[in-house]
Design a protein around this motif. Structure first.
Motif, PDB file in Angstrom:
ATOM      1  N   LYS A  54      -6.432  -1.304  74.639  1.00 31.48           N
ATOM      2  CA  LYS A  54      -7.417  -0.228  74.678  1.00 31.48           C
ATOM      3  C   LYS A  54      -7.429   0.512  73.341  1.00 31.48           C
ATOM      4  O   LYS A  54      -6.382   0.648  72.681  1.00 31.48           O
ATOM      5  CB  LYS A  54      -7.085   0.768  75.797  1.00 31.48           C
ATOM      6  N   ASN A  55      -8.591   1.005  72.956  1.00 27.78           N
ATOM      7  CA  ASN A  55      -8.631   1.807  71.737  1.00 27.78           C
ATOM      8  C   ASN A  55      -8.286   3.262  72.052  1.00 27.78           C
ATOM      9  O   ASN A  55      -8.193   3.659  73.209  1.00 27.78           O
ATOM     10  CB  ASN A  55      -9.996   1.688  71.053  1.00 27.78           C
ATOM     11  N   ILE A  56      -8.081   4.026  71.000  1.00 26.64           N
ATOM     12  CA  ILE A  56      -7.824   5.470  71.142  1.00 26.64           C
ATOM     13  C   ILE A  56      -9.018   6.209  70.531  1.00 26.64           C
ATOM     14  O   ILE A  56      -9.908   5.589  69.938  1.00 26.64           O
ATOM     15  CB  ILE A  56      -6.486   5.884  70.482  1.00 26.64           C
ATOM     16  N   THR A  57      -9.072   7.521  70.665  1.00 23.27           N
ATOM     17  CA  THR A  57     -10.267   8.249  70.224  1.00 23.27           C
ATOM     18  C   THR A  57     -10.065   9.057  68.944  1.00 23.27           C
ATOM     19  O   THR A  57     -11.036   9.357  68.254  1.00 23.27           O
ATOM     20  CB  THR A  57     -10.740   9.208  71.332  1.00 23.27           C
ATOM     21  N   GLN A  58      -8.814   9.437  68.620  1.00 18.76           N
ATOM     22  CA  GLN A  58      -8.575  10.325  67.479  1.00 18.76           C
ATOM     23  C   GLN A  58      -7.527   9.699  66.543  1.00 18.76           C
ATOM     24  O   GLN A  58      -6.321   9.917  66.719  1.00 18.76           O
ATOM     25  CB  GLN A  58      -8.093  11.691  67.956  1.00 18.76           C
ATOM     26  N   PRO A  59      -7.971   8.914  65.570  1.00 17.71           N
ATOM     27  CA  PRO A  59      -7.026   8.192  64.708  1.00 17.71           C
ATOM     28  C   PRO A  59      -6.012   9.084  64.007  1.00 17.71           C
ATOM     29  O   PRO A  59      -4.840   8.702  63.864  1.00 17.71           O
ATOM     30  CB  PRO A  59      -7.947   7.508  63.689  1.00 17.71           C
ATOM     31  N   LEU A 118      -4.688  12.171  64.866  1.00 20.28           N
ATOM     32  CA  LEU A 118      -3.635  12.665  65.755  1.00 20.28           C
ATOM     33  C   LEU A 118      -2.812  11.527  66.343  1.00 20.28           C
ATOM     34  O   LEU A 118      -1.593  11.663  66.529  1.00 20.28           O
ATOM     35  CB  LEU A 118      -4.255  13.521  66.872  1.00 20.28           C
ATOM     36  N   TRP A 119      -3.460  10.417  66.637  1.00 16.86           N
ATOM     37  CA  TRP A 119      -2.741   9.228  67.107  1.00 16.86           C
ATOM     38  C   TRP A 119      -1.674   8.821  66.089  1.00 16.86           C
ATOM     39  O   TRP A 119      -0.523   8.552  66.446  1.00 16.86           O
ATOM     40  CB  TRP A 119      -3.763   8.119  67.334  1.00 16.86           C
ATOM     41  N   SER A 120      -2.030   8.810  64.813  1.00 14.45           N
ATOM     42  CA  SER A 120      -1.086   8.459  63.753  1.00 14.45           C
ATOM     43  C   SER A 120       0.028   9.496  63.657  1.00 14.45           C
ATOM     44  O   SER A 120       1.208   9.160  63.501  1.00 14.45           O
ATOM     45  CB  SER A 120      -1.815   8.353  62.404  1.00 14.45           C
ATOM     46  N   GLY A 121      -0.354  10.773  63.772  1.00 14.34           N
ATOM     47  CA  GLY A 121       0.635  11.846  63.659  1.00 14.34           C
ATOM     48  C   GLY A 121       1.653  11.839  64.777  1.00 14.34           C
ATOM     49  O   GLY A 121       2.863  12.009  64.535  1.00 14.34           O
ATOM     50  N   TYR A 122       1.209  11.633  66.003  1.00 12.47           N
ATOM     51  CA  TYR A 122       2.151  11.596  67.134  1.00 12.47           C
ATOM     52  C   TYR A 122       3.064  10.368  67.059  1.00 12.47           C
ATOM     53  O   TYR A 122       4.231  10.428  67.463  1.00 12.47           O
ATOM     54  CB  TYR A 122       1.395  11.625  68.460  1.00 12.47           C
ATOM     55  N   VAL A 177     -12.579   4.688  63.401  1.00  9.69           N
ATOM     56  CA  VAL A 177     -12.152   4.518  62.010  1.00  9.69           C
ATOM     57  C   VAL A 177     -11.660   5.849  61.454  1.00  9.69           C
ATOM     58  O   VAL A 177     -12.222   6.903  61.748  1.00  9.69           O
ATOM     59  CB  VAL A 177     -13.319   3.986  61.156  1.00  9.69           C
ATOM     60  N   GLY A 178     -10.605   5.808  60.651  1.00  9.27           N
ATOM     61  CA  GLY A 178     -10.105   6.995  59.964  1.00  9.27           C
ATOM     62  C   GLY A 178      -9.247   6.591  58.790  1.00  9.27           C
ATOM     63  O   GLY A 178      -8.600   5.539  58.816  1.00  9.27           O
ATOM     64  N   ALA A 179      -9.223   7.409  57.742  1.00  6.27           N
ATOM     65  CA  ALA A 179      -8.428   7.082  56.549  1.00  6.27           C
ATOM     66  C   ALA A 179      -6.942   6.987  56.875  1.00  6.27           C
ATOM     67  O   ALA A 179      -6.204   6.252  56.236  1.00  6.27           O
ATOM     68  CB  ALA A 179      -8.663   8.122  55.458  1.00  6.27           C
ATOM     69  N   MET A 180      -6.487   7.760  57.885  1.00  7.73           N
ATOM     70  CA  MET A 180      -5.119   7.612  58.389  1.00  7.73           C
ATOM     71  C   MET A 180      -5.224   7.030  59.782  1.00  7.73           C
ATOM     72  O   MET A 180      -5.575   7.713  60.749  1.00  7.73           O
ATOM     73  CB  MET A 180      -4.392   8.962  58.417  1.00  7.73           C
ATOM     74  N   SER A 181      -4.961   5.744  59.876  1.00  6.34           N
ATOM     75  CA  SER A 181      -5.051   5.020  61.137  1.00  6.34           C
ATOM     76  C   SER A 181      -3.756   4.263  61.373  1.00  6.34           C
ATOM     77  O   SER A 181      -2.984   4.015  60.434  1.00  6.34           O
ATOM     78  CB  SER A 181      -6.238   4.037  61.102  1.00  6.34           C
ATOM     79  N   GLU A 206       3.690  10.838  72.430  1.00  3.03           N
ATOM     80  CA  GLU A 206       3.148  11.963  73.188  1.00  3.03           C
ATOM     81  C   GLU A 206       1.622  12.006  73.192  1.00  3.03           C
ATOM     82  O   GLU A 206       1.029  12.771  73.949  1.00  3.03           O
ATOM     83  CB  GLU A 206       3.680  13.276  72.602  1.00  3.03           C
ATOM     84  N   TYR A 207       0.983  11.210  72.363  1.00  2.00           N
ATOM     85  CA  TYR A 207      -0.481  11.219  72.317  1.00  2.00           C
ATOM     86  C   TYR A 207      -1.072  10.632  73.598  1.00  2.00           C
ATOM     87  O   TYR A 207      -2.146  11.031  74.034  1.00  2.00           O
ATOM     88  CB  TYR A 207      -0.960  10.412  71.098  1.00  2.00           C
ATOM     89  N   ILE A 208      -0.353   9.696  74.213  1.00  2.00           N
ATOM     90  CA  ILE A 208      -0.831   8.987  75.397  1.00  2.00           C
ATOM     91  C   ILE A 208      -0.253   9.626  76.662  1.00  2.00           C
ATOM     92  O   ILE A 208       0.951   9.866  76.759  1.00  2.00           O
ATOM     93  CB  ILE A 208      -0.435   7.501  75.359  1.00  2.00           C
ATOM     94  N   ARG A 209      -1.126   9.878  77.630  1.00  5.85           N
ATOM     95  CA  ARG A 209      -0.693  10.286  78.969  1.00  5.85           C
ATOM     96  C   ARG A 209      -1.024   9.134  79.913  1.00  5.85           C
ATOM     97  O   ARG A 209      -2.180   8.739  80.031  1.00  5.85           O
ATOM     98  CB  ARG A 209      -1.425  11.555  79.426  1.00  5.85           C
ATOM     99  N   LEU A 210      -0.014   8.605  80.553  1.00  5.21           N
ATOM    100  CA  LEU A 210      -0.192   7.427  81.402  1.00  5.21           C
ATOM    101  C   LEU A 210      -0.230   7.814  82.874  1.00  5.21           C
ATOM    102  O   LEU A 210       0.667   8.503  83.371  1.00  5.21           O
ATOM    103  CB  LEU A 210       0.945   6.430  81.148  1.00  5.21           C
TER     104      LEU A 210
END
Length: 474
Positions: A256-261, A263-267, A173-177, A206-210
């Motif tokens: 799948k979920n992500i861990t850092q809402p 930075l995920w939003s920013g990228y 959860v994050g205020a910017m998600s 760029e947040y995701i490395r596959l």
């Protein structure tokens, strides 16, 4: 003759109503429990029919017993949210800038500021980016700074179950998600056995490395393996996709979920800007928007009642916690904790005059084994929502419909209960629950709350609940 027809119709109606009584309902409950080998001692069941002076109890089996409710807890959360925010209420997401704009170049930072919108997805990002482009900015010589200071930094509240998993239902959860803080992985087989599978990430950024190691095999087997891990080398997550997929399969999807809402939003914001030809030279980081910043763009969320529907139709735990933190913003304007919103939720439950010894709610989503609630207490909440016209329409349309949509899409389909039952589902290991309303053709409505805590196979218990509702409706 007309009098005879009217008398006959009234007799049929009276007969139908008389047939639905407590003794008949209890006999059916017990008979079906025996057939499905479900122990009545493991069941908390409370149900009534009618309203006002015509209300009568149909079922009361351990109605006051405290039990783990699982995701029907979201009924309580929905009730508190709809009481707190009026219909049509929306949350804002904004973009701010610092520095000067000269010939399409911004020499300064861009701030993406979250307003706690649980429904902020790709369409909203496109709208926001398009609004930003009307500032005639083609290049940003600065950073993207994500401001999610409205909420605290607790991504997984301590009230949620302790074991973390990388599946979408356990999203942070994050205020910017963004996009429910989850990523979609689409997998297609190669042209022939032995080829690499084709793997796509959506949204791509760029947040995701596959890391792709999945292979194509003969036939139609699906033995894909996917896991998400934090990448220690950069701010983001690693997605490993391995195993195999049969060449006869069409497209498969994994969530799948992500861990850092933040930075995920920013990228993702950076990726959307790039698609529109806007280059950002700096980094993506978190921080707060300075008071000297200028507003560059803004967008609204869905209406609150539509967000509640997202929560209930798909039993979304992330939305439940986001909405609860938003209730907390009425008490604090920064660093809101889940506990702040839970205080409002607790006040709401108390206002419904539910016996204090029949509930104990720690987490608003129900993704915990610490919540406790009796089936009677849940019935009281449902009766309140049914009788309060200010919230009744919004709540009713938020519930899954038997055989039609949400978590009830495949349940009771093709039976007499299809479209006549609207209810919230719940599930944890050794916990199955179902609570809501069942309509009758004579216009009356059954309000019911079913909770099971025991060792019987969960699929069997779900079938038992469905058969009991089919019987009551029929």
């Amino acid at each position: 003759m007309r009098y005879l027809f009217l008398t006959a119709a009234l007799m049929i109606s009276f007969s139908a109503q008389a047939g639905l009584d407590q003794k008949t309902a209890e006999t059916e409950m017990q008979s079906l429990a025996k057939k499905h080998k479900v122990q009545l001692a493991d069941l908390g069941i409370y149900a009534s029919v009618g309203e006002g002076d015509t209300l009568k109890v149909l079922l009361d089996n351990n109605g006051s017993k405290l039990m783990i409710p699982a995701s029907i807890t979201k009924i309580v959360t929905a009730s508190a949210v709809l009481a707190t925010f009026p219909p049509g209420h929306k949350f804002k997401t904004t973009i701010w800038t610092t520095g000067e704009i000269n010939k399409g170049v911004l020499k300064g930072n861009v701030y993406l500021k979250g307003g706690g919108d649980p429904s902020f997805v790709s369409e909203n990002m496109w709208f926001l980016v398009n609004a930003f482009l009307r500032n005639d900015i083609k290049r940003v010589e600065g950073d993207i700074v994500v401001d999610d200071s409205l909420f605290d930094k607790m991504r997984y509240d301590e009230s949620r179950q302790k074991a973390r998993v990388d599946r979408a239902y356990d999203a942070p959860v994050g205020a910017m998600s963004f996009n429910w803080n989850s990523v979609n992985i689409f997998v297609r087989p190669g042209n022939k056995a032995g080829d690499d599978a084709r793997v796509y990430v959506d949204p791509e950024n760029e947040y995701i490395r596959l890391v792709m190691k999945a292979k194509t095999t003969n036939g139609g087997d699906n033995k894909l393996l996917a896991d998400r891990k934090e990448d220690p080398k950069f701010d983001g997550d690693l997605l490993h996709v391995g195993g195999s997929v049969g060449k006869n399969n069409k497209e498969l999807v994994i969530f799948k979920n992500i861990t850092q809402p933040d930075l995920w939003s920013g990228y993702n914001f950076k990726a959307f800007l790039a698609q529109r030809g806007v280059n950002v030279t700096g980094a993506v980081k978190n921080g707060e928007t300075p008071k000297t910043a200028s507003l560059a763009a803004e967008t609204d969320s869905k209406a609150i009642e539509q967000i509640v529907a997202d929560m209930n139709k798909f039993s979304n735990n992330y939305v439940a916690e986001m909405l609860t933190k938003n209730m907390g913003t009425l008490k604090k304007d920064k660093g809101v904790m889940l506990a702040d919103g839970m205080a409002t939720l607790q006040e709401h439950i108390q206002s419904l005059q539910i016996p204090k010894d029949q509930y104990h709610i720690e987490n608003p989503s129900g993704l915990t084994r610490e919540n406790r609630m009796s089936s009677f207490a849940m019935w009281k909440v449902l009766q309140h929502l049914r009788n309060d016209f200010r919230v009744q329409p919004e709540f009713l349309q938020s519930l899954p419909i038997a055989g039609i949509d949400g978590t009830l899409k495949k349940r009771m389909k093709g039976t007499k209960a299809e479209r006549w039952v609207r209810a919230k589902t719940g599930y944890l290991n050794s916990v199955v629950s179902l609570a809501g309303y069942a309509g009758l053709e004579d216009g009356r409505v059954i309000t019911f709350s079913f909770i099971y805590n025991g060792s019987t196979d969960e699929a069997t218990v779900r079938q038992y609940f469905d058969k009991l509702l089919e019987s009551l409706v029929n």
